[in-house]
Design a protein around this motif. Structure first.
Motif, PDB file in Angstrom:
ATOM      1  N   SER A   1       0.829  -1.120  -0.386  1.00 47.54           N
ATOM      2  CA  SER A   1      -0.138   0.095   0.178  1.00 47.54           C
ATOM      3  C   SER A   1       0.680   1.590  -0.108  1.00 47.54           C
ATOM      4  O   SER A   1       0.312   2.656   0.293  1.00 47.54           O
ATOM      5  N   GLN A   2       2.110   1.162  -0.573  1.00 43.49           N
ATOM      6  CA  GLN A   2       3.093   2.394  -0.056  1.00 43.49           C
ATOM      7  C   GLN A   2       4.186   2.341  -1.087  1.00 43.49           C
ATOM      8  O   GLN A   2       4.805   3.257  -1.220  1.00 43.49           O
ATOM      9  N   THR A   3       3.966   1.684  -1.934  1.00 45.26           N
ATOM     10  CA  THR A   3       4.312   1.712  -3.672  1.00 45.26           C
ATOM     11  C   THR A   3       4.321   2.828  -4.020  1.00 45.26           C
ATOM     12  O   THR A   3       3.396   3.366  -3.875  1.00 45.26           O
ATOM     13  N   ASP A   4       5.024   3.181  -4.907  1.00 47.95           N
ATOM     14  CA  ASP A   4       4.942   5.179  -5.755  1.00 47.95           C
ATOM     15  C   ASP A   4       4.187   4.827  -6.972  1.00 47.95           C
ATOM     16  O   ASP A   4       4.760   3.557  -7.398  1.00 47.95           O
ATOM     17  N   SER A   5       4.091   5.936  -7.763  1.00 45.84           N
ATOM     18  CA  SER A   5       3.812   5.338  -9.052  1.00 45.84           C
ATOM     19  C   SER A   5       4.458   5.805 -10.070  1.00 45.84           C
ATOM     20  O   SER A   5       5.124   6.242  -9.907  1.00 45.84           O
ATOM     21  N   LEU A   6       4.077   4.316 -11.027  1.00 46.47           N
ATOM     22  CA  LEU A   6       5.556   4.559 -12.261  1.00 46.47           C
ATOM     23  C   LEU A   6       5.207   5.574 -13.470  1.00 46.47           C
ATOM     24  O   LEU A   6       5.730   5.483 -13.896  1.00 46.47           O
ATOM     25  N   ASP A   7       3.980   6.503 -13.139  1.00 49.48           N
ATOM     26  CA  ASP A   7       3.647   7.540 -14.551  1.00 49.48           C
ATOM     27  C   ASP A   7       5.056   8.907 -14.325  1.00 49.48           C
ATOM     28  O   ASP A   7       5.502   9.078 -14.798  1.00 49.48           O
ATOM     29  N   ASP A   8       5.957   9.092 -12.654  1.00 51.41           N
ATOM     30  CA  ASP A   8       6.627   9.482 -12.186  1.00 51.41           C
ATOM     31  C   ASP A   8       7.831   9.219 -11.578  1.00 51.41           C
ATOM     32  O   ASP A   8       7.668   9.535 -10.054  1.00 51.41           O
ATOM     33  N   VAL A   9       9.085   8.731 -12.101  1.00 51.97           N
ATOM     34  CA  VAL A   9       9.443   7.581 -10.916  1.00 51.97           C
ATOM     35  C   VAL A   9      10.785   8.485 -10.571  1.00 51.97           C
ATOM     36  O   VAL A   9      10.946   7.929  -9.386  1.00 51.97           O
ATOM     37  N   THR A  10      10.838   8.964 -10.877  1.00 48.03           N
ATOM     38  CA  THR A  10      11.690   9.936 -10.009  1.00 48.03           C
ATOM     39  C   THR A  10      10.864  10.756  -8.722  1.00 48.03           C
ATOM     40  O   THR A  10      11.900  11.048  -8.278  1.00 48.03           O
ATOM     41  N   LYS A  11      10.269  11.077  -8.951  1.00 44.72           N
ATOM     42  CA  LYS A  11       9.551  11.175  -7.430  1.00 44.72           C
ATOM     43  C   LYS A  11       9.190   9.961  -6.023  1.00 44.72           C
ATOM     44  O   LYS A  11       8.340  10.818  -4.993  1.00 44.72           O
ATOM     45  N   GLY A  12       9.001   8.808  -6.874  1.00 41.15           N
ATOM     46  CA  GLY A  12       9.407   8.450  -6.218  1.00 41.15           C
ATOM     47  C   GLY A  12      10.830   6.741  -5.694  1.00 41.15           C
ATOM     48  O   GLY A  12      11.402   7.038  -6.632  1.00 41.15           O
ATOM     49  N   SER A  13      10.501   6.058  -4.402  1.00 41.62           N
ATOM     50  CA  SER A  13      11.946   4.695  -4.714  1.00 41.62           C
ATOM     51  C   SER A  13      11.245   3.803  -4.231  1.00 41.62           C
ATOM     52  O   SER A  13      11.843   2.540  -4.089  1.00 41.62           O
ATOM     53  N   LEU A  14       9.883   3.111  -4.005  1.00 39.33           N
ATOM     54  CA  LEU A  14       9.564   1.650  -3.915  1.00 39.33           C
ATOM     55  C   LEU A  14       8.368   1.596  -5.180  1.00 39.33           C
ATOM     56  O   LEU A  14       7.447   2.794  -5.106  1.00 39.33           O
ATOM     57  N   PHE A  15       8.266   0.773  -5.652  1.00 37.59           N
ATOM     58  CA  PHE A  15       7.814   0.645  -6.594  1.00 37.59           C
ATOM     59  C   PHE A  15       7.172  -0.963  -7.327  1.00 37.59           C
ATOM     60  O   PHE A  15       8.233  -2.222  -6.920  1.00 37.59           O
ATOM     61  N   LEU A  16       5.765  -1.226  -7.218  1.00 33.32           N
ATOM     62  CA  LEU A  16       5.207  -2.760  -7.899  1.00 33.32           C
ATOM     63  C   LEU A  16       5.221  -3.189  -9.174  1.00 33.32           C
ATOM     64  O   LEU A  16       4.808  -2.388 -10.301  1.00 33.32           O
ATOM     65  N   LEU A  17       6.083  -4.222 -10.108  1.00 31.55           N
ATOM     66  CA  LEU A  17       6.128  -3.661 -11.248  1.00 31.55           C
ATOM     67  C   LEU A  17       5.403  -5.458 -11.565  1.00 31.55           C
ATOM     68  O   LEU A  17       5.907  -6.707 -11.186  1.00 31.55           O
ATOM     69  N   ASN A  18       4.870  -5.121 -11.319  1.00 32.59           N
ATOM     70  CA  ASN A  18       3.641  -6.369 -12.147  1.00 32.59           C
ATOM     71  C   ASN A  18       4.387  -7.398 -13.557  1.00 32.59           C
ATOM     72  O   ASN A  18       3.662  -8.397 -13.457  1.00 32.59           O
ATOM     73  N   SER A  19       4.422  -6.205 -14.141  1.00 36.04           N
ATOM     74  CA  SER A  19       5.242  -7.678 -15.351  1.00 36.04           C
ATOM     75  C   SER A  19       5.950  -8.174 -14.794  1.00 36.04           C
ATOM     76  O   SER A  19       7.084  -9.509 -15.398  1.00 36.04           O
ATOM     77  N   VAL A  20       7.552  -8.461 -13.603  1.00 37.55           N
ATOM     78  CA  VAL A  20       7.926  -9.030 -13.764  1.00 37.55           C
ATOM     79  C   VAL A  20       8.036  -9.736 -12.060  1.00 37.55           C
ATOM     80  O   VAL A  20       8.816 -10.251 -11.290  1.00 37.55           O
ATOM     81  N   HIS A  21       6.437  -9.425 -11.540  1.00 31.11           N
ATOM     82  CA  HIS A  21       6.032 -10.228 -10.208  1.00 31.11           C
ATOM     83  C   HIS A  21       7.423  -9.587  -9.259  1.00 31.11           C
ATOM     84  O   HIS A  21       7.997 -10.510  -8.253  1.00 31.11           O
ATOM     85  N   THR A  22       7.957  -8.404  -9.202  1.00 29.10           N
ATOM     86  CA  THR A  22       9.108  -7.526  -8.716  1.00 29.10           C
ATOM     87  C   THR A  22       8.204  -6.346  -8.148  1.00 29.10           C
ATOM     88  O   THR A  22       7.375  -5.961  -8.771  1.00 29.10           O
ATOM     89  N   MET A  23       8.751  -6.305  -6.523  1.00 31.52           N
ATOM     90  CA  MET A  23       8.576  -4.860  -6.210  1.00 31.52           C
ATOM     91  C   MET A  23      10.627  -4.728  -5.628  1.00 31.52           C
ATOM     92  O   MET A  23      11.152  -5.554  -5.245  1.00 31.52           O
ATOM     93  N   THR A  24      10.669  -3.586  -6.253  1.00 31.55           N
ATOM     94  CA  THR A  24      11.359  -3.063  -6.226  1.00 31.55           C
ATOM     95  C   THR A  24      11.710  -1.589  -5.880  1.00 31.55           C
ATOM     96  O   THR A  24      11.115  -0.850  -5.269  1.00 31.55           O
ATOM     97  N   LYS A  25      13.012  -1.491  -4.597  1.00 28.57           N
ATOM     98  CA  LYS A  25      13.539  -0.403  -3.698  1.00 28.57           C
ATOM     99  C   LYS A  25      14.592  -0.079  -4.292  1.00 28.57           C
ATOM    100  O   LYS A  25      15.769  -0.371  -4.025  1.00 28.57           O
ATOM    101  N   LEU A  26      14.507   1.070  -5.054  1.00 33.82           N
ATOM    102  CA  LEU A  26      16.012   2.252  -4.849  1.00 33.82           C
ATOM    103  C   LEU A  26      16.899   2.699  -3.989  1.00 33.82           C
ATOM    104  O   LEU A  26      16.085   2.676  -2.646  1.00 33.82           O
TER     105      LEU A  26
END
Length: 452
Positions: free
Chosen positions: A166-191
């Motif tokens: 519930s705390q993942t960031d938007s993929l529309d502008d990744v420069t404003k976030g650091s935690l992303f949910l990538l369903n295409s590769v079934h992965t959660m990534t933290k920068l």
């Protein structure tokens, strides 16, 4: 067989070809005058004109066929003389000749079927080196996992990590976030904290590559998070599919001279041929699966709802090192710029970390292990310190895991530093001698009982 050999102008039927042209000309020249008397008077002249036209056409045909023959010979000559600098598939990129024998290196990340021979690779590296030096830039090869970011498969999220969904960031502008949910590769990534600023600053000094042991699809997804506008890496994203050795990374697929390349990676064993180019990174373990992967029986940063410091974390520290190495390479090393070697500069900077320290180890190495061959011994020497097996007043540090050993007690008595092996590792990761009081050695229960 030459095309010219089978042309009408060079065949036994050339007279028939000329006769055909004469008849054709006759059929199109009967409109000159309706007066048969006048036509009769000029008949001889008309025949001569027609014959000259036929001869001219015959000569023109011969010239064309001769030119075709010359071009064919020129193509054949080019194929024979071509050095075949590279190929797409099995076709030479210059002369188009089919190449059955494979040589050189495939650069699949540039183009799926591009292969360059060794001479062409050297030529391009020298050209790239010249252009980079003119712009005062070097090359930086960056690992992904545990270096710039940390990823986990969604199925490995622990119960304590479920809140992250519930705390993942938007993929529309990744420069404003650091935690992303990538369903295409079934992965959660933290920068990793500070990564965007790190890339922006490093790009001013280095031409940058991504090099990961992950699959190509995963590498591209990570590159989108790190470089959405393709300002830093462009097509220079190398995955395990592009390497030339299994389970190994190599600079043979990087179009830059080794003397101008620095590498950031958390795994030394991945670069067995290029350790002198390597800056070893402290691993970034944000997810619990990452901790388990490396055998750590502890809570992860995500489970602790914490994160690495942005102001004095690993990337902030390494950026300072990169700037120092870059400055020394271009401003402090003597000799011609093209002959300078960044590996020597890196060695010099590293050797300043523990300069003046003399270390003795106490029960850190396995029994009967050759001390000089241990990684920690070598690390001290690389950091500019010296190691010994004997105690004397010149010793500055005793490294141990137990304060009750004979050498540990000597260090306490002689007011020498008694530190845990992590002191060496931390100094290595942060390229700076760490404060010894942060790495004290705990006394064993037996030793504590003796004192009581």
């Amino acid at each position: 067989m030459s095309l010219a050999t089978n042309s009408p102008a060079h065949s036994s039927s050339s007279d028939d070809f000329a006769a055909f042209l004469a008849v054709d000309l006759d059929s199109h020249s009967s409109d000159s005058s309706p007066d048969e008397e006048t036509e009769g008077d000029n008949n001889a002249e008309s025949v001569r004109i027609k014959r000259r036209k036929v001869e001219k056409l015959e000569n023109s045909e011969e010239d064309i066929m001769h030119e075709v023959e010359e071009q064919s010979l020129e193509v054949l000559s080019k194929q024979q003389l071509c050095s075949h600098p590279g190929s797409f598939g099995n076709m030479c990129i210059i002369c188009g000749q089919r190449l059955d024998e494979e040589s050189g290196v495939t650069f699949g990340y540039i183009h799926k079927e591009l292969r360059l021979n060794n001479d062409e690779i050297n030529r391009m590296r020298n050209k790239e080196m010249k252009e980079l030096l003119q712009r005062k830039k070097l090359i930086l090869v960056l690992d992904l996992d545990h270096t710039l970011l940390n990823s986990t498969e969604l199925r490995y999220l622990t119960v304590e990590e479920e809140y992250l969904r519930s705390q993942t960031d938007s993929l529309d502008d990744v420069t404003k976030g650091s935690l992303f949910l990538l369903n295409s590769v079934h992965t959660m990534t933290k920068l990793r904290p500070f990564v965007h600023s790190f890339l922006k600053e490093a790009s001013k000094l280095f031409e940058m590559y991504i090099y990961t042991m992950g699959e190509r699809r995963y590498a591209f997804e990570m590159a989108k998070l790190l470089d959405p506008k393709k300002e830093y890496f462009s097509s220079k994203v190398i995955s395990r599919d592009d390497g030339t050795q299994k389970h190994q990374k190599g600079l043979d697929v990087v179009l830059g001279k080794e003397s101008a390349v620095l590498i950031l990676d958390d795994t030394e064993n991945a670069w067995t041929k290029h350790k002198e180019n390597l800056i070893l990174m402290e691993r970034y373990h944000f997810f619990a699966s990452s901790c388990r992967q490396f055998g750590f029986n502890c809570k992860s940063l995500s489970e602790l709802k914490n994160d690495e410091s942005e102001t004095d974390g690993a990337l902030t520290t390494i950026l300072k090192v990169l700037k120092q190495v870059h400055h020394m390479f271009f401003n402090e090393v003597s000799g011609d710029l093209v002959d300078r070697d960044v590996r020597q500069v890196l060695k010099t900077v590293r050797a300043e970390v523990l300069e003046g320290c003399k270390v003795v180890f106490s029960r850190v190495f396995p029994t009967k292990f050759q001390a000089e061959n241990h990684q920690l011994w070598k690390m001290v020497e690389q950091l500019g310190g010296t190691c010994s097996t004997e105690l004397d007043q010149s010793v500055t540090h005793v490294v141990a895991t137990d304060a009750g050993t004979e050498k540990s007690r000597w260090a306490l008595k002689e007011k020498k530093f008694l530190v845990h092996p992590r002191w060496i590792e931390a100094s290595n990761y942060f390229w700076k001698r760490q404060m010894e009081e942060n790495f004290t050695v705990e006394q064993t229960k037996v030793e504590q009982t003796k004192k009581q």
